[in-house]
Design an enzyme around this catalytic site. Sequence first.
Site, PDB file in Angstrom:
ATOM      1  CG  PHE A  28      51.511  45.092  57.864  1.00 34.79           C
ATOM      2  CD1 PHE A  28      52.239  46.074  57.013  1.00 34.79           C
ATOM      3  CD2 PHE A  28      51.463  45.745  59.057  1.00 34.79           C
ATOM      4  CE1 PHE A  28      52.498  47.304  57.218  1.00 34.79           C
ATOM      5  CE2 PHE A  28      51.572  47.156  59.500  1.00 34.79           C
ATOM      6  CZ  PHE A  28      51.970  48.122  58.372  1.00 34.79           C
ATOM      7  CD1 TRP A  66      49.763  40.320  51.790  1.00 38.78           C
ATOM      8  CD2 TRP A  66      50.917  42.119  52.911  1.00 38.78           C
ATOM      9  NE1 TRP A  66      49.993  41.414  50.779  1.00 38.78           N
ATOM     10  CE2 TRP A  66      50.473  42.380  51.667  1.00 38.78           C
ATOM     11  CE3 TRP A  66      51.365  42.834  53.664  1.00 38.78           C
ATOM     12  CZ2 TRP A  66      50.873  43.735  51.016  1.00 38.78           C
ATOM     13  CZ3 TRP A  66      51.660  44.052  53.205  1.00 38.78           C
ATOM     14  CH2 TRP A  66      51.403  44.423  51.793  1.00 38.78           C
ATOM     15  N   GLY A  69      44.737  43.563  49.470  1.00 39.28           N
ATOM     16  CA  GLY A  69      43.595  44.428  49.526  1.00 39.28           C
ATOM     17  C   GLY A  69      43.749  45.761  48.571  1.00 39.28           C
ATOM     18  CG  ASP A 151      44.967  60.196  58.812  1.00 40.31           C
ATOM     19  OD1 ASP A 151      44.259  60.847  57.928  1.00 40.31           O
ATOM     20  OD2 ASP A 151      46.113  59.802  58.677  1.00 40.31           O
TER      21      ASP A 151
END
Length: 254
Positions: A28, A66, A69, A151
């Site tokens: 990622f 990565w 999930g 958030d």
Amino acid sequence: MGEGWRLRPAGGATGEAYVAEQGKQKIFVKRNSSPFLAVLSAEGIVPKLLWTKRLENGDVITAQQWISGRELTVEEMNQDRTAGLLAKIHRSNELLAMFKRMGNTPLYPEEIVQKLERQNDSDTDIKRHLDHIRTLMPSVQEETYVVCHADVHHNNWIEDDQGSLFLIDWDGAQVADPALDLAPLLYGYVPKEHWADWLDRYGAEPSNSLRHRIWWYRLIQCLENILWFRSVGQEAEELEWQYQLEKAWASAPD
């Protein structure tokens, strides 16, 4: 990245996240992610940080492990592990120290209300709500400020195939009253009759002061969403948050 790597967008609001693939390898990659990603990685709050590179234009590229999930469901948010991970974040001295070293200062209630006042487009109802919320500020002055994710939507809670839990997307993190995170999580995902149990798992006494601050930040969350969805022309969502605001007012703690 070197030759042989393919990049594809990973989604998200910023458009700065990518999945990089080479054969069976997958990582990622993100441009200008949170500067304290290394601490988050070291504490197991986000997937492992693999490397960081600064480009000639000043942008910083980070690569993370990565994970295969899935996002938590709405029902899974009312669990011990969400309470435990949020408690770990809010009690991390390392995270707070790094955030302060970056020059970040606490987000006080006055600043939050002033921002909403600037965003309001002369709506007299919104002004009435803000005026009332302002009168409540003396009772929500908290002395303990922590690093808040800001958030805690269930889409940001990721479980990997080993059962480990992570909280991702730290771009909006703030030093603030922990109620900034507790309010949307409790009101959004935990039945009110279970709040005391959830807060016990989080490690907090459900005092009148804490309940009042959680309620105040819920009012703020509702107003923020009303103004946001109004600004992007999503009337149905705006009306839903107006309904949530009225419910919040009606649920004022004793």
